[in-house]
Design an enzyme around this catalytic site. Structure first.
Site, PDB file in Angstrom:
ATOM      1  N   ASP A  97     -12.755  -7.736  33.516  1.00 37.40           N
ATOM      2  CA  ASP A  97     -11.579  -7.303  34.665  1.00 37.40           C
ATOM      3  C   ASP A  97     -10.436  -6.971  33.695  1.00 37.40           C
ATOM      4  O   ASP A  97      -9.287  -7.658  34.388  1.00 37.40           O
ATOM      5  CB  ASP A  97     -11.887  -8.546  35.635  1.00 37.40           C
ATOM      6  N   ALA A  98     -10.238  -5.812  33.795  1.00 39.42           N
ATOM      7  CA  ALA A  98      -9.068  -4.940  33.366  1.00 39.42           C
ATOM      8  C   ALA A  98      -8.549  -3.878  34.277  1.00 39.42           C
ATOM      9  O   ALA A  98      -7.518  -3.246  34.031  1.00 39.42           O
ATOM     10  CB  ALA A  98      -9.142  -4.846  31.657  1.00 39.42           C
ATOM     11  N   LYS A  99      -9.324  -3.886  34.952  1.00 37.48           N
ATOM     12  CA  LYS A  99      -8.566  -2.948  35.322  1.00 37.48           C
ATOM     13  C   LYS A  99      -8.313  -1.431  34.298  1.00 37.48           C
ATOM     14  O   LYS A  99      -7.001  -1.775  35.171  1.00 37.48           O
ATOM     15  CB  LYS A  99      -8.084  -2.939  37.199  1.00 37.48           C
ATOM     16  N   ARG A 100      -8.374  -1.047  33.779  1.00 34.27           N
ATOM     17  CA  ARG A 100      -8.094  -0.084  33.062  1.00 34.27           C
ATOM     18  C   ARG A 100      -8.189   1.161  33.430  1.00 34.27           C
ATOM     19  O   ARG A 100      -8.737   2.466  33.984  1.00 34.27           O
ATOM     20  CB  ARG A 100      -7.851   0.080  31.441  1.00 34.27           C
ATOM     21  N   THR A 127     -13.894  -3.244  34.178  1.00 35.60           N
ATOM     22  CA  THR A 127     -13.286  -2.462  35.036  1.00 35.60           C
ATOM     23  C   THR A 127     -12.422  -1.700  35.131  1.00 35.60           C
ATOM     24  O   THR A 127     -11.766  -1.875  34.239  1.00 35.60           O
ATOM     25  CB  THR A 127     -13.064  -2.880  36.111  1.00 35.60           C
TER      26      THR A 127
END
Length: 301
Positions: A97-100, A127
């Protein structure tokens, strides 16, 4: 079915074998203190590895939240690498879950970091944020396809700040969120048993309905109602990561209301609701088993 199979196929198999549960590993200060641990990288290691050792052989998905490791600097990143490796070795699929999200060579570098198997940070999926345009994530999509990994793209998040962007309407009448869902659905088209690109839909964003919204935008039987706006997920043909379950307010009975028939692709994610039962490994396993059974019952699996 090994790593040579696409992520969508591996995710579908994991859902069938172990049920839909995803457990988040979020070593933030409050949880570490609740476990009687110092808010240090040593405390985070004790917390995270206990979670992995207790649950990696039981739950289908484990989702380490990168920010809670990054806050410790290089030692935290090294811990994240160990968590990813241990969880995958234990048999769970790992969603980092890094939302890059970025453009050009930077997006490609993020793809290398989280999706190239030669990187120690690579999980089974990551993510990503699409708000530089879904097309900006193409390097990540291509890397995922090349290495049988997955990408979960933010579409509808539960935070109130997301409303003005995600539910803003385009000239064609669709919301920004719907256009993201549609683009991911197009990329997954004709893939069996489902595509490897997914979306993120918060557990508390709304309820499903099968009618037109107040402005006349037609929706089908698989839609998210968010205020006066309905979002159609029926053609996604990919996994749906549903964070916000448990302590954050999402309940198993919300899944079908939120996702409609697309709930069959749901991966409900619990974090604090499971972690609060630690540091006892049996307590963690029991909490995960109970949450998984409740979700499976609501989803008819």
């Amino acid at each position: 079915m090994g790593i040579d199979a696409p992520f969508g196929a591996r995710a579908a198999k994991a859902l069938a074998k172990r049920g839909p549960l995803c457990v988040g590993i979020d070593p933030h200060s409050q949880l570490l203190r609740a476990w009687g641990l110092d808010d240090t990288v040593a405390g985070a290691e004790r917390f995270a590895m206990t979670m992995v050792e207790a649950l990696a052989g039981q739950v289908a998905f484990i989702k380490p939240q990168s920010a809670f490791f990054e806050r410790f600097g290089s030692a935290g990143i090294a811990l994240l690498e160990r968590v990813i490796a241990a969880a995958r070795h234990g048999g769970s699929l790992v969603i980092v879950d890094a939302k890059r999200g970025d453009i050009g060579s930077t997006a490609y570098a993020y793809a290398q970091a989280y999706l190239d198997p030669s990187s120690p940070l690579a999980g089974d999926a990551v993510t990503a944020s699409p708000f530089l345009g879904v097309g900006s994530l193409r390097p990540m999509f291509d890397m995922a396809a090349a290495h049988h990994r997955g990408v979960f793209v933010l579409a509808l998040t539960s935070n109130p700040e997301g409303v003005q962007v995600q539910r803003a309407r385009r000239k064609d009448g669709r919301t920004v969120a719907q256009s993201i869902i549609d683009e991911i659905g197009d990329a997954n088209a004709d893939t069996e048993p489902m595509g490897s690109l997914g979306v993120v839909v918060g557990a508390t964003v709304g309820a499903a309905r099968g009618e037109q919204d107040s402005r006349g935008y037609g929706v089908t039987h698989s839609a998210v109602q968010t205020g006066e706006t309905a979002h159609d997920l029926s053609a996604l043909n990919g996994p749906i990561l549903v964070p916000g379950m448990g302590t954050q307010g999402g309940k198993p009975e919300d899944l079908r209301r939120v996702l409609g028939t697309a709930a069959s692709q749901a991966i409900p994610s619990y974090s604090r609701e499971i972690a609060r039962h630690g540091p006892s490994a049996p307590g963690l396993r029991q909490a995960a088993s109970q949450a998984g059974d409740q979700c499976r019952q609501q989803l008819g699996r």
